[in-house]
Design a protein around this motif. Structure first.
Motif, PDB file in Angstrom:
ATOM      1  N   VAL A 163       0.874  -1.172   0.000  1.00  0.00           N
ATOM      2  CA  VAL A 163       0.000   0.000   0.000  1.00  0.00           C
ATOM      3  C   VAL A 163       0.915   1.226   0.000  1.00  0.00           C
ATOM      4  O   VAL A 163       1.675   1.429   0.948  1.00  0.00           O
ATOM      5  N   ALA A 164       0.852   2.015  -1.076  1.00  0.00           N
ATOM      6  CA  ALA A 164       1.750   3.165  -1.224  1.00  0.00           C
ATOM      7  C   ALA A 164       0.957   4.452  -1.374  1.00  0.00           C
ATOM      8  O   ALA A 164       0.186   4.608  -2.324  1.00  0.00           O
ATOM      9  N   GLY A 165       1.159   5.367  -0.432  1.00  0.00           N
ATOM     10  CA  GLY A 165       0.459   6.645  -0.455  1.00  0.00           C
ATOM     11  C   GLY A 165       1.232   7.705  -1.217  1.00  0.00           C
ATOM     12  O   GLY A 165       2.468   7.726  -1.210  1.00  0.00           O
ATOM     13  N   HIS A 166       0.472   8.592  -1.869  1.00  0.00           N
ATOM     14  CA  HIS A 166       1.059   9.670  -2.671  1.00  0.00           C
ATOM     15  C   HIS A 166       0.265  10.953  -2.477  1.00  0.00           C
ATOM     16  O   HIS A 166      -0.900  10.922  -2.080  1.00  0.00           O
ATOM     17  N   ALA A 167       0.897  12.071  -2.825  1.00  0.00           N
ATOM     18  CA  ALA A 167       0.246  13.380  -2.757  1.00  0.00           C
ATOM     19  C   ALA A 167       0.641  14.186  -3.992  1.00  0.00           C
ATOM     20  O   ALA A 167       1.656  13.901  -4.633  1.00  0.00           O
ATOM     21  N   GLY A 181       4.861  10.756  -0.432  1.00  0.00           N
ATOM     22  CA  GLY A 181       4.610  12.197  -0.528  1.00  0.00           C
ATOM     23  C   GLY A 181       4.401  12.603  -1.972  1.00  0.00           C
ATOM     24  O   GLY A 181       3.649  11.977  -2.714  1.00  0.00           O
ATOM     25  N   GLU A 182       5.113  13.641  -2.373  1.00  0.00           N
ATOM     26  CA  GLU A 182       4.979  14.165  -3.734  1.00  0.00           C
ATOM     27  C   GLU A 182       6.095  13.692  -4.656  1.00  0.00           C
ATOM     28  O   GLU A 182       6.238  14.188  -5.763  1.00  0.00           O
ATOM     29  N   THR A 183       6.884  12.691  -4.219  1.00  0.00           N
ATOM     30  CA  THR A 183       8.090  12.310  -4.965  1.00  0.00           C
ATOM     31  C   THR A 183       7.857  11.391  -6.149  1.00  0.00           C
ATOM     32  O   THR A 183       8.743  11.243  -6.991  1.00  0.00           O
ATOM     33  N   ARG A 184       6.701  10.742  -6.241  1.00  0.00           N
ATOM     34  CA  ARG A 184       6.434   9.807  -7.340  1.00  0.00           C
ATOM     35  C   ARG A 184       5.088  10.125  -8.000  1.00  0.00           C
ATOM     36  O   ARG A 184       4.130   9.351  -7.902  1.00  0.00           O
TER      37      ARG A 184
END
Length: 107
Positions: A38-42, A82-85
């Motif tokens: 489970v990978a979170g992103h923004a 975060g916003e890195t991917r």
């Protein structure tokens, strides 16, 4: 891979998000998955440190819903980027709905 999207600056699950997570949980049991990532992103609309925490909250919300759908917590690996991917590359400060997501990968 399943994608769960979020409203801007939110980490709560929509009805559609819950449907997607339920489908992922059902398929995880059907194919006898050994690990669920489970990978979170923004998106890049806020400060990087804030977006990192937001992506963590999103990933934890999805992991908790997977557990509510019968997946053992020890089968779930939670990461936050975060916003890195970004899914869609944008300039800093841009609100991009497709970047506000959690990816669920069955392994």
């Amino acid at each position: 891979t399943y994608l769960v999207f979020f409203d801007w600056d939110r980490a709560d699950l929509t009805a559609r998000a819950r449907e997607i997570i339920a489908e992922a949980a059902q398929n995880a049991r059907r194919v006898q998955t050994t690990r669920i990532e489970v990978a979170g992103h923004a998106d890049r609309s806020g400060p990087a440190a804030y977006n990192q925490r937001l992506s963590e909250r999103r990933a934890e919300a999805v992991a908790a819903e997977l557990v509510r759908n019968g997946i053992s917590r020890n089968e779930i690996v939670v990461q936050a980027f975060g916003e890195t991917r970004p899914l869609v590359p944008t300039a800093d400060g841009v609100r991009e709905p497709q970047n506000r997501r959690v990816e669920i990968v069955l392994r």
